[in-house]
Design a protein around this motif. Sequence first.
Motif, short mmCIF file in Angstrom:
data_model
loop_
_atom_site.label_atom_id
_atom_site.label_comp_id
_atom_site.label_asym_id
_atom_site.label_seq_id
_atom_site.Cartn_x
_atom_site.Cartn_y
_atom_site.Cartn_z
N GLN A 47 97.26 -34.06 62.55
CA GLN A 47 96.62 -33.51 63.75
C GLN A 47 97.48 -32.39 64.32
OE1 GLN A 47 95.80 -36.63 66.59
NE2 GLN A 47 93.89 -37.20 65.58
N SER A 48 98.77 -32.56 64.32
CA SER A 48 99.67 -31.54 64.87
C SER A 48 99.61 -30.25 64.06
CB SER A 48 101.10 -32.05 64.92
OG SER A 48 101.20 -33.12 65.82
N GLU A 49 99.57 -30.38 62.73
CA GLU A 49 99.49 -29.19 61.88
C GLU A 49 98.18 -28.45 62.09
OE1 GLU A 49 102.24 -30.68 58.11
OE2 GLU A 49 100.14 -31.28 58.23
N LEU A 50 97.08 -29.21 62.18
CA LEU A 50 95.78 -28.60 62.43
C LEU A 50 95.79 -27.90 63.78
CD1 LEU A 50 92.81 -28.00 61.97
CD2 LEU A 50 92.29 -30.36 62.69
N ALA A 51 96.32 -28.56 64.77
CA ALA A 51 96.38 -27.99 66.12
C ALA A 51 97.14 -26.67 66.12
CB ALA A 51 97.02 -28.98 67.08
N GLU A 52 98.28 -26.65 65.44
CA GLU A 52 99.10 -25.44 65.39
C GLU A 52 98.34 -24.30 64.71
OE1 GLU A 52 103.22 -23.98 63.32
OE2 GLU A 52 103.15 -26.03 64.10
N ARG A 53 97.71 -24.59 63.60
CA ARG A 53 96.98 -23.55 62.85
C ARG A 53 95.74 -23.06 63.60
NH1 ARG A 53 97.29 -25.34 56.47
NH2 ARG A 53 99.53 -25.67 56.45
N ALA A 54 95.11 -23.94 64.37
CA ALA A 54 93.91 -23.57 65.12
C ALA A 54 94.24 -23.05 66.52
CB ALA A 54 92.97 -24.77 65.21
N ASN A 55 95.52 -23.05 66.85
CA ASN A 55 95.98 -22.59 68.17
C ASN A 55 95.35 -23.40 69.31
OD1 ASN A 55 97.61 -21.02 69.79
ND2 ASN A 55 96.05 -19.45 70.08
N VAL A 56 95.35 -24.72 69.11
CA VAL A 56 94.92 -25.66 70.15
C VAL A 56 96.00 -26.73 70.25
CG1 VAL A 56 92.46 -25.24 69.74
CG2 VAL A 56 93.58 -27.13 68.55
N THR A 57 95.85 -27.65 71.18
CA THR A 57 96.85 -28.72 71.31
C THR A 57 96.49 -29.89 70.40
OG1 THR A 57 95.70 -29.86 73.10
CG2 THR A 57 97.25 -28.10 73.73
N GLN A 58 97.49 -30.70 70.10
CA GLN A 58 97.25 -31.90 69.31
C GLN A 58 96.33 -32.84 70.07
OE1 GLN A 58 98.67 -35.25 70.00
NE2 GLN A 58 97.47 -36.00 68.28
N LYS A 59 96.45 -32.86 71.38
CA LYS A 59 95.60 -33.69 72.22
C LYS A 59 94.13 -33.28 72.05
CE LYS A 59 94.99 -35.20 76.99
NZ LYS A 59 95.50 -35.12 78.35
N THR A 60 93.87 -31.99 71.94
CA THR A 60 92.51 -31.50 71.74
C THR A 60 91.97 -31.98 70.40
OG1 THR A 60 92.86 -29.58 73.14
CG2 THR A 60 91.08 -29.43 71.52
N VAL A 61 92.78 -31.88 69.36
CA VAL A 61 92.35 -32.36 68.04
C VAL A 61 92.04 -33.85 68.11
CG1 VAL A 61 93.05 -32.73 65.63
CG2 VAL A 61 93.59 -30.56 66.78
N SER A 62 92.87 -34.60 68.78
CA SER A 62 92.65 -36.03 68.94
C SER A 62 91.33 -36.30 69.66
CB SER A 62 93.81 -36.66 69.71
OG SER A 62 93.59 -38.03 69.92
N ARG A 63 91.06 -35.57 70.73
CA ARG A 63 89.80 -35.74 71.47
C ARG A 63 88.60 -35.44 70.58
NH1 ARG A 63 89.91 -31.64 75.31
NH2 ARG A 63 87.74 -32.17 75.73
#
Length: 91
Positions: free
Chosen positions: A43-59
């Motif tokens: 989730q953290s890697e996806l968040a970084e690449r998508a320029n969003v927070t890990q919390k957003t990916v989790s949601r």
Amino acid sequence: MVTVDLFEQEDHNVKQEKSPLEMMAEKRSQIIFKQRMSVGLTQSELAERANVTQKTVSRIERGDSKVRETTLQKVYEVLGITEKHLEALKE
């Protein structure tokens, strides 16, 4: 003195119908999770690449229906999710 919380006495057997928006968000979350797993990102890697927070990916992966379309588009792009994938949401 013993007190009783009235909110704890609700019937847990009652199942609420999900709205179409909630159902779509749930399907979307499954597609995103499966695609993230298949490309091997956390989730953290996806968040970084998508320029969003890990919390957003989790949601998003929990099926939160209140996610901006622009945020979803960033995640779709990173994961390579196409219109074909998204057609499954409409079924």
